[in-house]
Design an enzyme around this catalytic site. Structure first.
Site, PDB file in Angstrom:
ATOM      1  N   ARG A  11     -10.111  -0.065  14.865  1.00 46.74           N
ATOM      2  CA  ARG A  11     -10.081   0.715  13.629  1.00 46.74           C
ATOM      3  C   ARG A  11     -11.204   0.171  12.746  1.00 46.74           C
ATOM      4  O   ARG A  11     -12.303   0.691  12.774  1.00 46.74           O
ATOM      5  CB  ARG A  11      -8.703   0.577  12.972  1.00 46.74           C
ATOM      6  CG  ARG A  11      -8.495   1.502  11.805  1.00 46.74           C
ATOM      7  CD  ARG A  11      -7.041   1.583  11.387  1.00 46.74           C
ATOM      8  NE  ARG A  11      -6.479   0.311  10.945  1.00 46.74           N
ATOM      9  CZ  ARG A  11      -5.204   0.157  10.558  1.00 46.74           C
ATOM     10  NH1 ARG A  11      -4.373   1.178  10.573  1.00 46.74           N
ATOM     11  NH2 ARG A  11      -4.762  -1.015  10.164  1.00 46.74           N
TER      12      ARG A  11
ATOM     13  N   HIS B  72      -5.437  -7.294  13.374  1.00 49.35           N
ATOM     14  CA  HIS B  72      -4.268  -6.420  13.283  1.00 49.35           C
ATOM     15  C   HIS B  72      -3.794  -6.064  14.689  1.00 49.35           C
ATOM     16  O   HIS B  72      -4.601  -5.741  15.554  1.00 49.35           O
ATOM     17  CB  HIS B  72      -4.642  -5.156  12.501  1.00 49.35           C
ATOM     18  CG  HIS B  72      -3.452  -4.322  12.100  1.00 49.35           C
ATOM     19  ND1 HIS B  72      -2.339  -4.854  11.512  1.00 49.35           N
ATOM     20  CD2 HIS B  72      -3.230  -2.988  12.206  1.00 49.35           C
ATOM     21  CE1 HIS B  72      -1.468  -3.882  11.260  1.00 49.35           C
ATOM     22  NE2 HIS B  72      -1.985  -2.739  11.679  1.00 49.35           N
TER      23      HIS B  72
ATOM     24  N   LYS C  45       0.843  -1.211   0.000  1.00 49.85           N
ATOM     25  CA  LYS C  45       0.000   0.000   0.000  1.00 49.85           C
ATOM     26  C   LYS C  45       0.874   1.256   0.000  1.00 49.85           C
ATOM     27  O   LYS C  45       2.078   1.176   0.292  1.00 49.85           O
ATOM     28  CB  LYS C  45      -0.893  -0.038   1.244  1.00 49.85           C
ATOM     29  CG  LYS C  45      -0.101  -0.070   2.518  1.00 49.85           C
ATOM     30  CD  LYS C  45      -0.929  -0.583   3.687  1.00 49.85           C
ATOM     31  CE  LYS C  45      -0.079  -0.545   4.932  1.00 49.85           C
ATOM     32  NZ  LYS C  45      -0.762  -1.050   6.110  1.00 49.85           N
TER      33      LYS C  45
ATOM     34  N   MET D  98      11.171  24.746   1.146  1.00 51.04           N
ATOM     35  CA  MET D  98      10.314  23.873   0.361  1.00 51.04           C
ATOM     36  C   MET D  98      11.126  23.060  -0.651  1.00 51.04           C
ATOM     37  O   MET D  98      10.892  21.868  -0.828  1.00 51.04           O
ATOM     38  CB  MET D  98       9.249  24.693  -0.374  1.00 51.04           C
ATOM     39  CG  MET D  98       8.220  23.845  -1.082  1.00 51.04           C
ATOM     40  SD  MET D  98       7.050  24.813  -2.051  1.00 51.04           S
ATOM     41  CE  MET D  98       6.079  25.574  -0.776  1.00 51.04           C
TER      42      MET D  98
END
Ligand code: PLP
Length: 478
Positions: free
Chosen positions: A142, A171, A44, A316
């Site tokens: 969750r 999990h 992911k 930045m």
């Protein structure tokens, strides 16, 4: 005009991804789990910032059968690049998106009756069942069905004809910090799985272990483990004995050098003032690339094989480094994560300086930073894969009274034969007519006979079948 652009673009800032180290870490994981325990690799969030597709390809080529992603979008990206292994979406999907799961052969996480009903309805409408994994909440709070409600839920869902419960998982919430709580989560989950098994609802894939579970809790391995971070060579805690090699390095080059007097304020807010006459190097990377602004005045940098520190605030797009008297010139390589000569900066050490976790460091390296992939060693399986593919292709037995209508799933197919999972045993040395389904073409008929056959987990059977004639025209794979 000459083009100066190279593989990393015009700006000399890039993340180097070492695919050999990825395979090395996978081997370490495999050596740490019992034979027969499977690996579901978590890819992911762009494979934790390392790049979804190249990382997934390398993992699949190294023998990983399952990939885990967070969303349907990530799963579709995998399918669109031709990855044919099993995919589980760990996050919850919306009911309206159920058709996409069927279209792309993606397994969802299920923990609500509404989603289970939606999946079953679509399965009946289309005549195709779907494999799902049921998520149990044992303490993460969750997503997941609460462990004390899970038994009834699983029993109900297992009666749905359109749904095959292929997996059940939980999990761990505090695997890196709280041993007692972790053990109690594992034990709650284990009791549930045992109770289901005792009452005839054995589920083939049982999984709980994240990286910390893989490394430190053998009793969390069950029949499959689900590592993320350690695949990328990073440690969720210090006391991990696996021999891991970091996969990502973050590099740039000095773009400007100047000499300044003592007392010169550097960068926004002048939070750094030089204490002596010194040399300041500017690097073209900043928080716009995901390099944390929290590393202002503390971030380490390797240049010329030596360690320096970021001077002043991280901007930045740029950072400054106080080089002292070091001879440095434009074009010298600077390492922000990784090694140079004998020095090394780990993502873990940056995380601790930036008051975050290594996960956030690597996931945070933005899309503005090109990924450059390196791979020295060809995988032993690369050659094999050209003519053989790990897959899941629905198979039907045709014109076979004993097995007619028995669905099978082909995993691993070549032009010479296939490995087939079925509910009923297939008799060896006897020709069967099979129909192999394809997602984007007509089914293909073949005659095949089993050369071996044995029981498989989950009350299934697995056999190796040889085709009577070589299979050439099968678009799904070849
Ligand atoms: C991300 C994730 C993992 C992997 O966790 P790591 O700590 O990176 O190993 C495992 N399971 C679930 C449900 C996850 O979301």
């Amino acid at each position: 005009m000459m083009e100066n652009r190279n593989a990393t673009g015009y700006r000399p800032t890039w993340a180097q991804i070492d695919l050999d180290n990825l395979s090395h870490n996978l081997r370490q994981i495999r050596n740490n789990i019992a034979p027969g325990v499977r690996i579901m690799a978590c890819v992911k969030a762009e494979a934790y910032g390392h790049g979804l597709i190249p990382v997934s390809r390398q993992l699949v080529n190294s023998g990983v059968e399952f990939l885990a992603v967070a969303s349907i979008d990530e799963a579709v990206a995998l399918r669109s690049s031709g990855i044919a292994c099993r995919i589980l979406v760990l996050g919850l999907v919306l009911e309206q998106d159920v058709p996409a799961l069927f279209e792309y052969d993606i397994s969802p996480t299920v923990c609500s009756m509404a989603l289970a009903l939606g999946l079953d309805r679509h399965a009946r409408r289309t005549g195709r069942a779907i494999d799902v994994h049921i998520k149990i909440d044992t303490g993460m709070a969750r997503i997941g069905i609460m462990h004390d409600k899970a038994y009834d839920f699983v029993r109900k869902v297992s009666a749905f004809p359109g749904i095959r419960i292929e997996g059940i998982f939980t999990h761990l919430a505090c695997a890196d910090t709280d041993k007692l709580l972790t053990l109690s989560q594992i034990s709650l989950f284990d009791s549930l799985v045992r109770r289901l098994k005792k009452n005839g609802a054995a589920i083939p894939l049982v999984h709980a272990a994240n990286s910390m579970g893989v490394a430190s809790y053998k009793n969390s391995h069950f029949s499959m483990v689900r590592p993320g971070l350690i695949l990328y060579g990073l440690r969720p805690a210090d006391d991990i004995s696996l021999d891991l090699k970091p996969v990502m390095s973050l590099k740039t080059k000095v773009i400007f050098v100047k000499n300044v007097k003592a007392g010169t304020g550097i960068s926004y807010g002048h939070t750094y003032k030089t204490t002596r006459a010194t040399r300041i190097a500017t690097l073209p990377i900043g928080y716009g690339d995901g390099y944390p602004r929290n590393l202002s005045n503390t971030g380490p940098v390797l240049i010329n094989g030596k360690r320096f520190t970021i001077a002043g605030r991280v901007c930045m797009d740029q950072v400054m480094v106080d080089m002292g008297r070091e001879q440095v010139k434009v074009g010298d390589e600077a390492v922000l994560i990784g090694s140079q000569a004998k020095e090394r900066i780990s993502a873990e050490s940056l995380a601790s300086l930036a008051a975050t976790i290594p996960y956030e460091i690597v996931c945070g390296i933005g899309s503005r930073v090109p990924r450059v992939y390196t791979k020295k060693t060809a995988l032993p399986q690369d050659k094999r894969r050209r003519e053989r593919a790990v897959c899941r292709i629905p198979v039907r037995f045709v014109d076979t009274p004993s097995l007619s209508g028995t669905p099978g799933i082909a995993a691993d197919i070549s032009s010479g034969g296939l490995k087939l999972f079925t509910a009923d045993p297939v008799l060896p040395y006897r020709p069967y007519e099979l129909s192999l389904e394809q997602r984007r073409a007509e089914p293909v008929r073949v005659t095949a006979s089993a050369v071996w056959s044995r029981p498989a987990p989950g009350n299934r059977h697995v056999c190796g079948m040889k085709f009577e004639k070589e299979l050439r025209d099968f678009k799904e794979v070849f």
